[in-house]
Enzyme design. Structure first.
Site, PDB file in Angstrom:
ATOM      1  N   GLU A  99      13.681 -32.276 100.943  1.00 43.27           N
ATOM      2  CA  GLU A  99      15.147 -32.405 101.015  1.00 43.27           C
ATOM      3  C   GLU A  99      15.520 -33.883 100.949  1.00 43.27           C
ATOM      4  O   GLU A  99      14.757 -34.755 101.375  1.00 43.27           O
ATOM      5  CB  GLU A  99      15.628 -31.750 102.323  1.00 43.27           C
ATOM      6  CG  GLU A  99      17.089 -31.899 102.649  1.00 43.27           C
ATOM      7  CD  GLU A  99      18.039 -31.246 101.638  1.00 43.27           C
ATOM      8  OE1 GLU A  99      17.881 -31.518 100.440  1.00 43.27           O
ATOM      9  OE2 GLU A  99      18.957 -30.529 102.069  1.00 43.27           O
ATOM     10  N   ASP A 100      16.718 -34.156 100.441  1.00 43.05           N
ATOM     11  CA  ASP A 100      17.166 -35.549 100.348  1.00 43.05           C
ATOM     12  C   ASP A 100      17.565 -36.112 101.707  1.00 43.05           C
ATOM     13  O   ASP A 100      17.156 -37.197 102.092  1.00 43.05           O
ATOM     14  CB  ASP A 100      18.339 -35.693  99.345  1.00 43.05           C
ATOM     15  CG  ASP A 100      19.474 -34.693  99.579  1.00 43.05           C
ATOM     16  OD1 ASP A 100      19.417 -33.937 100.570  1.00 43.05           O
ATOM     17  OD2 ASP A 100      20.422 -34.678  98.777  1.00 43.05           O
ATOM     18  N   ASP A 103      21.591 -33.895 107.697  1.00 39.83           N
ATOM     19  CA  ASP A 103      22.865 -34.360 108.246  1.00 39.83           C
ATOM     20  C   ASP A 103      23.197 -33.447 109.440  1.00 39.83           C
ATOM     21  O   ASP A 103      22.627 -33.612 110.518  1.00 39.83           O
ATOM     22  CB  ASP A 103      23.874 -34.279 107.094  1.00 39.83           C
ATOM     23  CG  ASP A 103      25.248 -34.785 107.435  1.00 39.83           C
ATOM     24  OD1 ASP A 103      25.391 -35.996 107.658  1.00 39.83           O
ATOM     25  OD2 ASP A 103      26.188 -33.986 107.469  1.00 39.83           O
ATOM     26  N   PHE A 153      27.990 -42.516 104.667  1.00 42.06           N
ATOM     27  CA  PHE A 153      27.854 -41.664 103.493  1.00 42.06           C
ATOM     28  C   PHE A 153      27.162 -42.488 102.411  1.00 42.06           C
ATOM     29  O   PHE A 153      27.622 -43.563 102.036  1.00 42.06           O
ATOM     30  CB  PHE A 153      29.209 -41.136 102.995  1.00 42.06           C
ATOM     31  CG  PHE A 153      29.014 -40.009 102.039  1.00 42.06           C
ATOM     32  CD1 PHE A 153      28.760 -38.718 102.495  1.00 42.06           C
ATOM     33  CD2 PHE A 153      29.014 -40.243 100.668  1.00 42.06           C
ATOM     34  CE1 PHE A 153      28.523 -37.673 101.606  1.00 42.06           C
ATOM     35  CE2 PHE A 153      28.792 -39.199  99.774  1.00 42.06           C
ATOM     36  CZ  PHE A 153      28.549 -37.922 100.243  1.00 42.06           C
ATOM     37  N   ARG A 166      23.979 -40.074  91.152  1.00 41.70           N
ATOM     38  CA  ARG A 166      22.609 -39.589  91.392  1.00 41.70           C
ATOM     39  C   ARG A 166      21.570 -40.456  90.692  1.00 41.70           C
ATOM     40  O   ARG A 166      20.419 -40.528  91.103  1.00 41.70           O
ATOM     41  CB  ARG A 166      22.458 -38.147  90.883  1.00 41.70           C
ATOM     42  CG  ARG A 166      23.273 -37.108  91.628  1.00 41.70           C
ATOM     43  CD  ARG A 166      22.818 -35.715  91.203  1.00 41.70           C
ATOM     44  NE  ARG A 166      23.734 -34.668  91.590  1.00 41.70           N
ATOM     45  CZ  ARG A 166      23.770 -34.061  92.780  1.00 41.70           C
ATOM     46  NH1 ARG A 166      22.946 -34.431  93.730  1.00 41.70           N
ATOM     47  NH2 ARG A 166      24.632 -33.088  93.030  1.00 41.70           N
TER      48      ARG A 166
END
Ligand code: IMP
Length: 176
Positions: A99-100, A103, A153, A166
């Site tokens: 996963e990136d 959060d 963010f 991206r």
């Protein structure tokens, strides 16, 4: 170097990311040698991290892909949507979810719960970034983490804001 005007600051350079990803790759090689693990890439955000981490692992492994979404712009919608149609049979397999960013952890906890019902041998999580201060699912943590960050963010290296940024090779703080 291409730095769009929406980027406030570069948080991690391509070189810093590369070094950290290679270190995670060494850990994963040590832990999964001889297990033929299944590495699951969460589209779209994890695709760049996935491509790099699997190439830093020096033992046999297989790929699977799935889609998960919960974000609208820079906000978590709270509703997790999963599409596992491109995931092979995981029964008896050692699975590593790639996963990136973690959060609220709603996405990963929903996915992990779902995968555990399919009788894998094990399910672990490798994530590039972790924002622990944003957690909604209490106590959730990844098994392999690249960098812990504050409540910011960020975009780049696969991470987007409304599908943009991206392709940036670094991770930058988005100007909100
Ligand atoms: P969670 O379910 O709230 O943990 O959300 C995880 C997903 O939200 C990630 O896979 C990203 O797609 C998205 N996300 C969370 N924080 C950020 C961020 O800082 N930048 C870009 N996407 C983010």
């Amino acid at each position: 170097m291409y730095i769009p005007t929406e980027i406030e600051k570069i948080l991690f350079s391509a070189e810093q990311i590369g070094e950290r990803v290679n270190a995670l790759g060494r850990e994963l090689t040590r832990d999964y040698e001889g297990k033929n693990p299944l590495f699951l890439c969460i589209l779209k955000g994890a695709c760049v991290f996935f491509a790099d981490i699997v190439r830093s692992i020096d033992c046999p492994l297989e790929f699977g892909f799935l889609r998960a979404s919960s974000y609208e712009g820079t906000n978590s919608s709270g509703k997790v949507t999963l599409d596992l149609s491109a995931v092979p049979d995981i029964e008896g397999r050692d699975v590593v979810i790639v996963e990136d960013i973690v959060d609220t952890a709603r996405t990963l906890s929903a996915l992990k719960k779902h995968l555990l019902e399919l009788n894998p041998r094990s399910v672990k999580v490798a994530c590039l970034l972790d924002k622990p201060s944003r957690r909604v699912v209490e106590g959730f943590s990844a098994d392999y983490t690249g960098f812990v960050i504050e409540d910011l963010f960020v975009v780049g290296y696969g991470l987007d804001c409304d599908q943009k940024f991206r392709n940036l090779p670094y991770i930058g703080i988005y100007k909100s």
